[in-house]
Each structure stands twice: as structure tokens, then as C-alpha cells.
Design an enzyme around this catalytic site. Structure first.
Site, PDB file in Angstrom:
ATOM      1  N   HIS A 215       0.954  -0.841   0.084  1.00 35.42           N
ATOM      2  CA  HIS A 215      -0.037   0.095   0.154  1.00 35.42           C
ATOM      3  C   HIS A 215       0.385   1.283  -0.048  1.00 35.42           C
ATOM      4  O   HIS A 215      -0.286   2.256  -0.521  1.00 35.42           O
ATOM      5  CB  HIS A 215      -1.164   0.490   1.260  1.00 35.42           C
ATOM      6  CG  HIS A 215      -2.452   0.426   0.896  1.00 35.42           C
ATOM      7  ND1 HIS A 215      -2.579   2.444   0.171  1.00 35.42           N
ATOM      8  CD2 HIS A 215      -3.553   0.024   1.387  1.00 35.42           C
ATOM      9  CE1 HIS A 215      -3.331   1.830   0.517  1.00 35.42           C
ATOM     10  NE2 HIS A 215      -4.437   1.062   0.598  1.00 35.42           N
ATOM     11  N   ASP A 219      -2.582   1.976  -4.407  1.00 31.86           N
ATOM     12  CA  ASP A 219      -3.849   1.981  -3.539  1.00 31.86           C
ATOM     13  C   ASP A 219      -5.025   1.288  -3.337  1.00 31.86           C
ATOM     14  O   ASP A 219      -4.634  -0.135  -4.306  1.00 31.86           O
ATOM     15  CB  ASP A 219      -4.428   3.808  -3.660  1.00 31.86           C
ATOM     16  CG  ASP A 219      -2.958   4.681  -3.262  1.00 31.86           C
ATOM     17  OD1 ASP A 219      -2.990   4.184  -2.451  1.00 31.86           O
ATOM     18  OD2 ASP A 219      -3.551   5.230  -4.026  1.00 31.86           O
TER      19      ASP A 219
END
Length: 238
Positions: A215, A219
Site C-alpha cells: 500500500h 492504492d
């Protein structure tokens, strides 16, 4: 009664045994720890209708000779993954020392269980291979990995990894990233389940899928779109 039955077993209890780690197990342990501490992993999961995937493999098996390598579901998924990565190149990438690199070529790592521990041989340039070549190269690499003859070059340079635990009866799992790669695909078993189609209940084969992404650079929405692309490619096979 239970205590009486267990007494002989307790009396025969052997002392604890210290089992030394193999070199591969030590390396794997360190890499898993580094991955856990050095990345921000998030796993996204879904199911895909695998009817087309099952039919595709049956058709391929019916068309090959006895001397050809039999394609596995992993081979088909390597081909499918390369197509999905072409549409979502952000996941065919590495992130190391603050540098995020998108790779044009797709070097697909395959998690392989061996007596010495987990190793990940790499199909270099998988985007240019047809199913037959993927199957031959996968068979060669897996054999070399399990015999202990795999070379460092055959274990390096991966840009994306696939871990398939379907043969072990697993439906879903959260794979650990293989740094510096930013994504890995988890594949579960193909199983028959009741699904709703056109207002009725039908029995269909489905496969569980999961994508773990770092992450820090990937995203949620791009990761979800990639996994949806895998799902749609599996569903749309004819």
C-alpha cells in the site's frame, strides 16, 4: 478412562528435539520477516466463475500429444496474469530504496514447495510465451527447484509472483509479498458451489483469488481493478 489410556503415551514421551534450519529455510525466514516489517501489505479477495478455465484446460489436454507437457491451472493463470498486468502495469513493478520501477517485461515468480523449503523460481519474459512454452518452462524450473539444482539467476529478477495453493485444498489465503515486488496473486482451489444465475440456482466451479499489494505504492482502487481484471479474464474464457 481417558487418563488411563493416555498414561502409556505420557510415559513414552520423548525429549524435545532441536531441528536446525536449512540454508533455504533461514533465507526464507529472513525474507518473510523483512517483508512483514518493511512493507505495507493489504490483501484483496474475490471469487471467479471458473467454468471457462476448466473447459479451457480440458480442451488443451485433448489437443496435446502424450509427449507434451500437460498444462496446469498455474500455467493458464500465468498467461491470464500477464494479460491483466498489461492493462494494469503499476503492479508489475518493484519498490526498493525509495525507487518505484515499472517493468516492461513480466518475470513471473512461482512459489514452489520443496523438501528444503519454499523457493520462487522465475519465468523470465512470460509475456512472450504461449501456454505450451509456459508449461515446459514451469515444469523445468519446478523440477530444478525440487532437486536443489536451481541457479541464482533462475530465482532472481521477478517482477510479480503467483502462489497457488489450490492443490492443498485451500480456498483463500493472504500471501506475503516477495520484496522488492509490490504485488502477489494468491490462487485457491477450484470447487463446485451453488450460484444464482438468471434467477435460478446452478452448480458452478469457482476459484478463490487474492491479491496482496504494497500500500505504500499501490492504492486500494488500482489493486481492486487488477484483481477484477483477473476475475473477468477467467470468467470470459470460451
Amino acid at each position: 478412562v481417558v487418563e488411563r489410556d493416555l498414561k502409556p503415551l505420557l510415559e513414552e514421551k520423548k525429549p524435545a528435539e532441536a531441528i536446525p534450519f536449512s540454508h533455504i529455510r533461514r533465507v526464507t525466514a529472513q525474507r518473510m520477516l523483512d517483508s512483514h516489517l518493511g512493507t505495507a501489505p493489504v490483501t484483496y479477495m474475490c471469487e471467479a466463475d471458473a467454468s471457462g478455465l476448466v473447459s479451457w484446460r480440458k480442451r488443451l489436454l485433448s489437443e496435446i500429444s502424450d509427449t507434451d507437457v500437460r498444462p496446469t491451472y498455474t500455467d493458464l493463470l500465468v498467461h491470464i496474469t500477464c494479460r491483466a498486468l498489461q492493462a494494469h502495469p503499476a503492479l508489475n513493478a518493484t519498490f526498493e530504496d525509495g525507487e518505484y520501477i515499472l517493468h516492461d517485461e513480466m518475470h513471473i515468480g512461482l512459489a514452489v514447495d520443496t523438501e528444503r523449503g519454499l523457493v520462487v523460481p522465475v519465468l523470465h519474459g512470460a509475456q512472450d510465451m504461449d501456454i505450451a512454452r509456459i508449461a515446459r518452462e514451469r515444469q523445468r524450473l519446478v523440477a530444478r527447484a525440487r532437486s536443489g539444482e536451481i541457479s541464482p539467476d533462475e530465482l532472481s529478477g521477478g517482477t510479480f509472483t503467483i502462489s497457488n495453493l489450490g492443490a492443498s485444498g485451500i480456498d483463500f489465503f493472504t500471501p506475503i509479498l516477495n520484496p522488492p515486488q509490490v504485488a502477489i496473486l494468491a490462487v485457491g482451489r477450484i470447487r463446485q458451489v451453488p450460484v444464482v444465475l438468471d434467477g435460478g440456482i446452478h452448480i458452478r466451479p469457482v476459484v478463490g483469488l487474492g491479491a496482496t499489494c504494497d500500500h505504500r505504492v499501490i492504492d486500494g482502487v488500482p489493486a481492486a481493478r487488477f484483481l477484477d481484471a483477473i476475475q473477468e479474464l477467467i470468467k470470459s474464457i470460451e
